[in-house]
Design a protein around this motif. Structure first.
Motif, mmCIF file in Angstrom:
data_model
loop_
_atom_site.group_PDB
_atom_site.id
_atom_site.type_symbol
_atom_site.label_atom_id
_atom_site.label_comp_id
_atom_site.label_asym_id
_atom_site.label_seq_id
_atom_site.Cartn_x
_atom_site.Cartn_y
_atom_site.Cartn_z
ATOM 1 N N ALA A 57 53.035 45.471 40.353
ATOM 2 C CA ALA A 57 52.002 44.481 40.089
ATOM 3 C C ALA A 57 50.910 45.106 39.239
ATOM 4 O O ALA A 57 50.312 46.111 39.628
ATOM 5 N N PHE A 58 50.666 44.530 38.077
ATOM 6 C CA PHE A 58 49.551 44.976 37.245
ATOM 7 C C PHE A 58 48.305 44.243 37.727
ATOM 8 O O PHE A 58 48.346 43.044 38.018
ATOM 9 N N PHE A 59 47.193 44.969 37.790
ATOM 10 C CA PHE A 59 46.071 44.515 38.606
ATOM 11 C C PHE A 59 44.762 44.901 37.951
ATOM 12 O O PHE A 59 44.600 46.018 37.453
ATOM 13 N N LEU A 60 43.819 43.963 37.943
ATOM 14 C CA LEU A 60 42.447 44.219 37.516
ATOM 15 C C LEU A 60 41.540 44.074 38.729
ATOM 16 O O LEU A 60 41.514 43.016 39.358
ATOM 17 N N GLY A 61 40.799 45.126 39.063
ATOM 18 C CA GLY A 61 39.904 45.037 40.206
ATOM 19 C C GLY A 61 39.980 46.263 41.087
ATOM 20 O O GLY A 61 40.403 47.343 40.663
ATOM 21 N N GLU A 62 39.586 46.083 42.338
ATOM 22 C CA GLU A 62 39.565 47.172 43.304
ATOM 23 C C GLU A 62 40.684 46.962 44.319
ATOM 24 O O GLU A 62 40.639 46.028 45.111
ATOM 25 N N PRO A 63 41.704 47.806 44.311
ATOM 26 C CA PRO A 63 42.779 47.657 45.304
ATOM 27 C C PRO A 63 42.266 47.961 46.697
ATOM 28 O O PRO A 63 41.464 48.876 46.893
ATOM 29 N N THR A 64 42.718 47.166 47.673
ATOM 30 C CA THR A 64 42.230 47.337 49.040
ATOM 31 C C THR A 64 43.346 47.585 50.049
ATOM 32 O O THR A 64 43.075 47.972 51.176
ATOM 33 N N ASP A 65 44.591 47.356 49.670
ATOM 34 C CA ASP A 65 45.713 47.467 50.607
ATOM 35 C C ASP A 65 46.256 48.892 50.596
ATOM 36 O O ASP A 65 46.855 49.336 49.624
ATOM 37 N N SER A 66 46.053 49.609 51.699
ATOM 38 C CA SER A 66 46.493 51.004 51.771
ATOM 39 C C SER A 66 48.006 51.133 51.853
ATOM 40 O O SER A 66 48.538 52.237 51.719
ATOM 41 N N ALA A 67 48.710 50.007 52.081
ATOM 42 C CA ALA A 67 50.175 50.053 52.139
ATOM 43 C C ALA A 67 50.791 50.111 50.753
ATOM 44 O O ALA A 67 52.002 50.230 50.615
ATOM 45 N N LEU A 124 32.671 34.020 19.287
ATOM 46 C CA LEU A 124 31.954 34.274 20.532
ATOM 47 C C LEU A 124 30.912 35.348 20.292
ATOM 48 O O LEU A 124 31.100 36.240 19.455
ATOM 49 N N VAL A 125 29.831 35.283 21.055
ATOM 50 C CA VAL A 125 28.740 36.248 20.955
ATOM 51 C C VAL A 125 28.553 36.907 22.319
ATOM 52 O O VAL A 125 28.543 36.216 23.350
ATOM 53 N N VAL A 126 28.406 38.219 22.326
ATOM 54 C CA VAL A 126 28.151 38.933 23.572
ATOM 55 C C VAL A 126 26.683 38.753 23.946
ATOM 56 O O VAL A 126 25.788 38.932 23.111
ATOM 57 N N VAL A 127 26.426 38.405 25.213
ATOM 58 C CA VAL A 127 25.053 38.285 25.706
ATOM 59 C C VAL A 127 24.835 39.310 26.814
ATOM 60 O O VAL A 127 25.787 39.781 27.449
ATOM 61 N N LEU A 128 23.566 39.659 27.033
ATOM 62 C CA LEU A 128 23.188 40.654 28.040
ATOM 63 C C LEU A 128 24.006 41.937 27.871
ATOM 64 O O LEU A 128 24.528 42.497 28.836
ATOM 65 N N SER A 129 24.086 42.405 26.637
ATOM 66 C CA SER A 129 24.913 43.583 26.352
ATOM 67 C C SER A 129 24.388 44.850 27.025
ATOM 68 O O SER A 129 25.143 45.798 27.241
ATOM 69 N N GLU A 130 23.099 44.890 27.376
ATOM 70 C CA GLU A 130 22.542 46.080 28.023
ATOM 71 C C GLU A 130 22.760 46.056 29.527
ATOM 72 O O GLU A 130 22.564 47.076 30.196
ATOM 73 N N THR A 131 23.152 44.923 30.068
ATOM 74 C CA THR A 131 23.506 44.823 31.491
ATOM 75 C C THR A 131 24.839 44.078 31.601
ATOM 76 O O THR A 131 24.896 42.964 32.126
ATOM 77 N N PRO A 132 25.914 44.676 31.097
ATOM 78 C CA PRO A 132 27.211 43.993 31.095
ATOM 79 C C PRO A 132 27.807 43.916 32.498
ATOM 80 O O PRO A 132 27.359 44.625 33.421
ATOM 81 N N PRO A 133 28.804 43.083 32.686
ATOM 82 C CA PRO A 133 29.525 43.111 33.954
ATOM 83 C C PRO A 133 30.129 44.494 34.188
ATOM 84 O O PRO A 133 30.491 45.198 33.242
ATOM 85 N N VAL A 134 30.213 44.881 35.447
ATOM 86 C CA VAL A 134 30.831 46.161 35.800
ATOM 87 C C VAL A 134 32.289 46.157 35.337
ATOM 88 O O VAL A 134 33.004 45.162 35.507
ATOM 89 N N SER A 135 32.707 47.250 34.739
ATOM 90 C CA SER A 135 34.096 47.358 34.288
ATOM 91 C C SER A 135 35.053 47.221 35.469
ATOM 92 O O SER A 135 34.755 47.665 36.585
ATOM 93 N N ALA A 136 36.188 46.611 35.190
ATOM 94 C CA ALA A 136 37.236 46.511 36.210
ATOM 95 C C ALA A 136 38.209 47.664 36.057
ATOM 96 O O ALA A 136 38.446 48.149 34.950
ATOM 97 N N GLN A 137 38.743 48.113 37.174
ATOM 98 C CA GLN A 137 39.827 49.081 37.094
ATOM 99 C C GLN A 137 41.121 48.349 36.741
ATOM 100 O O GLN A 137 41.413 47.295 37.291
ATOM 101 N N PHE A 138 41.870 48.909 35.818
ATOM 102 C CA PHE A 138 43.157 48.342 35.440
ATOM 103 C C PHE A 138 44.232 49.341 35.819
ATOM 104 O O PHE A 138 44.160 50.523 35.480
ATOM 105 N N GLY A 139 45.206 48.867 36.569
ATOM 106 C CA GLY A 139 46.278 49.759 36.989
ATOM 107 C C GLY A 139 47.448 48.964 37.525
ATOM 108 O O GLY A 139 47.551 47.752 37.326
ATOM 109 N N CYS A 140 48.346 49.653 38.198
ATOM 110 C CA CYS A 140 49.507 48.979 38.782
ATOM 111 C C CYS A 140 49.654 49.384 40.237
ATOM 112 O O CYS A 140 49.340 50.503 40.637
ATOM 113 N N LEU A 141 50.125 48.422 41.007
ATOM 114 C CA LEU A 141 50.347 48.587 42.439
ATOM 115 C C LEU A 141 51.834 48.508 42.733
ATOM 116 O O LEU A 141 52.551 47.682 42.165
#
Length: 297
Positions: A142-152, A254-271
């Motif tokens: 599973a390719f995943f964006l975010g914070e993995p929480t399942d230790s299994a 599209l125009v980027v707004v609030l570039s000095e306070t962007p959303p926190v980057s997501a982790q990209f990986g596979c589970l």
């Protein structure tokens, strides 16, 4: 069809909740899948499933039989994986899942090239922005964006995926450009939501660390590409992975707004379920995909 294949049908029907879905997953018609279930019930002289027009559930004996059948299938797959370690040509099916936009843009193009080198491998790619139960759905990778929480599950990080807040020039002209995070309260924020979705806030990266901003808007959807299209047509501000909207930003759509306070980057990986890591074809594709995807970020 063999008894073992009937077991596979029964297991997938239970896991996916319907004969139609279980059969489709195994590339069988609903009629064929239904006959396989009936064959098992006739073989043992018991009812395994309760069927109504709206719902399919296991009987008490059906649930117990499923638990044993699932272990049989798992054991067989592990045996097949062990044997394939001695073969130079991987064989069998790899079941993948990924978010919609990421899957379309980055994962799907990798599959044909891999199959050219490994013609004995087949793929079942399922794309969804909703959370997927990897174990219950028998997903190999599973390719995943975010914070993995399942230790299994085994997590393999590929890269950090920067996110941006974007809006169209027309929207900003009509509604003004936010200058500080608090300004988002006065804007139509386009939200990715689905049942049990956590997105009622955006987490921004500030000088004081991550900051959760409560956001709201008139539109929400469970498809990230719809959010981008809404932003492009001037409906509001969207929180999107940078790689998905890079071309639109470059072209000025599209125009980027609030570039000095962007959303926190997501982790990209596979589970991967730990036991799936024993399968050489899954390891081979994971290694190949990680190598190629690192070039994107």
């Amino acid at each position: 069809m063999s008894y073992l294949e009937s077991l596979r049908v029964f297991v997938r029907v239970v896991e996916l909740g319907s004969i139609t879905s279980g059969g489709r997953d195994l590339r069988l018609s609903p009629a064929v899948a239904s006959n396989r279930i009936k064959d098992l019930e006739n073989r043992f002289g018991v009812r395994l499933l309760n069927r109504t027009t709206r719902k399919l559930t296991t009987t008490e004996i059906g649930r117990a039989f499923y638990d044993h059948a699932r272990r049989v299938i798992d054991t067989l797959e592990e045996a097949e994986a062990m044997v394939s370690t001695f073969s130079s040509r991987p064989q069998g099916v790899i079941r993948l899942t990924a978010p919609l936009g990421l899957g379309r843009r980055l994962i799907a193009p990798l599959i044909p090239e891999f199959c050219e080198e490994n013609p004995g491998v087949e793929f079942r790619l399922r794309l969804s922005d909703r959370n997927v139960n990897i174990v219950e759905d028998a997903i190999d990778l599973a390719f995943f964006l975010g914070e993995p929480t399942d230790s299994a599950l085994k997590w393999r990080k590929i890269a950090d995926a920067p996110r941006v807040l974007v809006a169209s020039p027309d929207y900003l002209k009509a509604n003004g450009t936010p200058n500080i995070p608090e300004d988002l309260a006065g804007h139509n924020c386009l939200l990715l939501r689905y049942p049990r979705s956590p997105e009622f806030f955006w987490t921004l990266d500030t000088n004081d660390g991550p900051r959760k901003m409560m956001v709201s808007g008139k539109f929400d959807t469970d498809d990230g590409d719809v959010l981008t299209n809404w932003a492009l047509t001037g409906q509001g501000i969207a929180n999107r992975p940078q790689y998905e909207v890079a071309d639109d930003i470059k072209a000025g759509r599209l125009v980027v707004v609030l570039s000095e306070t962007p959303p926190v980057s997501a982790q990209f990986g596979c589970l991967t379920p730990h036991r799936r890591l024993q399968d050489p074809k899954v390891r081979m594709f994971a290694d190949y995909a990680v190598r190629e995807l690192k070039k994107v970020f």
